[in-house]
Design a protein around this motif. Sequence first.
Motif, mmCIF file in Angstrom:
data_model
loop_
_atom_site.group_PDB
_atom_site.id
_atom_site.type_symbol
_atom_site.label_atom_id
_atom_site.label_comp_id
_atom_site.label_asym_id
_atom_site.label_seq_id
_atom_site.Cartn_x
_atom_site.Cartn_y
_atom_site.Cartn_z
ATOM 1 N N UNK A 88 -2.662 1.916 -4.652
ATOM 2 C CA UNK A 88 -1.946 1.413 -3.476
ATOM 3 C C UNK A 88 -1.308 2.569 -2.698
ATOM 4 N N UNK A 89 -0.663 3.479 -3.394
ATOM 5 C CA UNK A 89 0.023 4.587 -2.731
ATOM 6 C C UNK A 89 -0.973 5.505 -2.021
ATOM 7 N N UNK A 90 -2.086 5.825 -2.673
ATOM 8 C CA UNK A 90 -3.084 6.697 -2.052
ATOM 9 C C UNK A 90 -3.678 6.055 -0.796
ATOM 10 N N UNK A 91 -3.957 4.763 -0.861
ATOM 11 C CA UNK A 91 -4.518 4.079 0.302
ATOM 12 C C UNK A 91 -3.498 3.966 1.430
ATOM 13 N N UNK A 92 -2.211 3.864 1.093
ATOM 14 C CA UNK A 92 -1.169 3.826 2.124
ATOM 15 C C UNK A 92 -1.147 5.126 2.914
ATOM 16 N N UNK A 93 -1.373 6.232 2.220
ATOM 17 C CA UNK A 93 -1.475 7.518 2.901
ATOM 18 C C UNK A 93 -2.658 7.522 3.869
ATOM 19 N N UNK A 94 -3.780 6.952 3.451
ATOM 20 C CA UNK A 94 -4.951 6.878 4.326
ATOM 21 C C UNK A 94 -4.674 6.013 5.556
ATOM 22 N N UNK A 95 -3.925 4.918 5.385
ATOM 23 C CA UNK A 95 -3.542 4.081 6.524
ATOM 24 C C UNK A 95 -2.709 4.882 7.522
ATOM 25 N N UNK A 163 11.506 4.641 16.223
ATOM 26 C CA UNK A 163 11.841 6.024 15.920
ATOM 27 C C UNK A 163 10.664 6.925 15.622
ATOM 28 N N UNK A 164 9.606 6.349 14.992
ATOM 29 C CA UNK A 164 8.508 7.193 14.504
ATOM 30 C C UNK A 164 7.128 6.711 14.937
ATOM 31 N N UNK A 165 7.055 5.639 15.689
ATOM 32 C CA UNK A 165 5.751 5.095 16.047
ATOM 33 C C UNK A 165 5.179 4.250 14.920
ATOM 34 N N UNK A 166 3.988 3.715 15.140
ATOM 35 C CA UNK A 166 3.427 2.783 14.154
ATOM 36 C C UNK A 166 3.089 3.467 12.836
ATOM 37 N N UNK A 167 2.827 4.765 12.843
ATOM 38 C CA UNK A 167 2.521 5.458 11.590
ATOM 39 C C UNK A 167 3.726 5.515 10.662
ATOM 40 N N UNK A 168 4.917 5.442 11.248
ATOM 41 C CA UNK A 168 6.123 5.435 10.427
ATOM 42 C C UNK A 168 6.213 4.230 9.520
ATOM 43 N N UNK A 169 5.636 3.101 9.933
ATOM 44 C CA UNK A 169 5.660 1.918 9.072
ATOM 45 C C UNK A 169 4.835 2.142 7.813
ATOM 46 N N UNK A 170 3.687 2.815 7.953
ATOM 47 C CA UNK A 170 2.862 3.081 6.775
ATOM 48 C C UNK A 170 3.455 4.186 5.904
ATOM 49 N N UNK A 171 4.204 5.097 6.515
ATOM 50 C CA UNK A 171 4.902 6.106 5.721
ATOM 51 C C UNK A 171 5.924 5.444 4.805
ATOM 52 N N UNK A 172 6.603 4.403 5.315
ATOM 53 C CA UNK A 172 7.577 3.686 4.494
ATOM 54 C C UNK A 172 6.885 2.951 3.346
ATOM 55 N N UNK A 173 5.718 2.361 3.601
ATOM 56 C CA UNK A 173 4.963 1.679 2.547
ATOM 57 C C UNK A 173 4.508 2.686 1.485
ATOM 58 N N UNK A 174 4.091 3.857 1.926
ATOM 59 C CA UNK A 174 3.708 4.918 0.987
ATOM 60 C C UNK A 174 4.884 5.293 0.086
ATOM 61 N N UNK A 175 6.054 5.461 0.664
ATOM 62 C CA UNK A 175 7.240 5.793 -0.119
ATOM 63 C C UNK A 175 7.549 4.692 -1.129
ATOM 64 N N UNK A 176 7.405 3.432 -0.710
ATOM 65 C CA UNK A 176 7.624 2.292 -1.616
ATOM 66 C C UNK A 176 6.677 2.360 -2.806
ATOM 67 N N UNK A 177 5.410 2.671 -2.555
ATOM 68 C CA UNK A 177 4.440 2.757 -3.644
ATOM 69 C C UNK A 177 4.773 3.861 -4.632
ATOM 70 N N UNK A 178 5.163 5.017 -4.124
ATOM 71 C CA UNK A 178 5.496 6.137 -5.006
ATOM 72 C C UNK A 178 6.724 5.816 -5.851
ATOM 73 N N UNK A 179 7.751 5.275 -5.232
ATOM 74 C CA UNK A 179 8.963 4.918 -5.974
ATOM 75 C C UNK A 179 8.681 3.851 -7.025
ATOM 76 N N UNK A 180 7.853 2.876 -6.681
ATOM 77 C CA UNK A 180 7.521 1.804 -7.627
ATOM 78 C C UNK A 180 6.782 2.372 -8.839
ATOM 79 N N UNK A 181 5.874 3.300 -8.604
ATOM 80 C CA UNK A 181 5.145 3.921 -9.718
ATOM 81 C C UNK A 181 6.122 4.598 -10.675
#
Length: 398
Positions: A88-95, A163-181
Amino acid sequence: MTNPAIEPAREGRFILLLGALVAFGPLAIDLYLPALPAIAIGLAATPEAVQLSITVFLAGFGLGMLFYGPISDRYGRRTVMLSGIALFALASLACMLATGVEQLIAARFVQSLGGGAASVLARAVVRDVYTPTEAIRKLSLMAMVTAIAPLLAPLLGSVLLAGFGWRGTFAAVLLWGVLSFVVVWRYLPETLPAERRGQLPLGAAFAAYFHLLRDPVAVGLLLAGGMSFAAMFAYITASPFYFIELQHFSPAAYGALFAANAVGIFAANYVNSRLAKSRGAAVMAGVGSASGLAGALLLWMAMSVGEAVPAVIAGLFIVVSMTGLLGANCVGLLMARYPQNAGAAAALFGSSQFGFGMWASAAVSYTHDGSGRPMAWVILVTAAISLAGYLLFRRVSR
């Protein structure tokens, strides 16, 4: 509690963690909803193509669940869950790095395959640890935690978009995945020890799905809970266009409206956690399916008389809130019926939710006509099937 792996003093944190894991799906979808119009502009794509990223996510999420359930019944929960979260985290980075809508859609599919592990196995862990009756109450408490995701995610998504554009939303999801792991790796023990796992070959473990699908009681529960979820995803897919483009809500106002519906889910689960033991899970599920159809009828009538927006909002609030009553009770009843295949039962239930959600999402997108009427029709049909599924469950059970 029946499993010594979780100490009573840690029970609150344990439920909080599991609820957060179930939130993988809602968070990965709801956080970027306010950004859908901006993604279409940024990737030079049509609104329908961007909406397809929701449909694809639902498909992958459901498929992933079907894969993880029997594997975890055979080999345990912890390792399987960690593998899915990493994907999930790796794919969030790709998004986040996508440069075209086709890349975004492909990355969302892979992201959903990984996210399904956390969502389905968190429910299976509850069945490992608690008795059937207590598990339903804990599932409601978990759903209250999960409801925080749609409560805050659109609001956070609006802030990130500004603040960061639409890519910022996926950056937050990526952070969520890393923290959850990190949290799962460090704090979640294995709740299905080797002596309690099925000893059948993996192929036989997957065959549990066929036994479930031949059981009319299970089919009724799948329809009751899954079609309620489908109604919510018809709303999730169509509401950004309806409220932001058609009714001229700002992204922040839309986020607040979305949060209000999440409050309804939270409240329904709170009531269920209090009443499920005394009234019975079957009765509470019946209240949810009947109320959901009433809300769908209100929505349909509001759309039919000139789109009375306050009544539209009220109907949607009822429909979405009732997923709180149906989700925990239906999956709890299903896992109690198949205790030796709790992972497979939870996986099939979750997969049916997202599979039906994919169907509803696709139906709304396909019938899009520049109004909110397709959303109302799809929600009315799914709510009616949900009630029919509940009635099938009750009739066969008796």
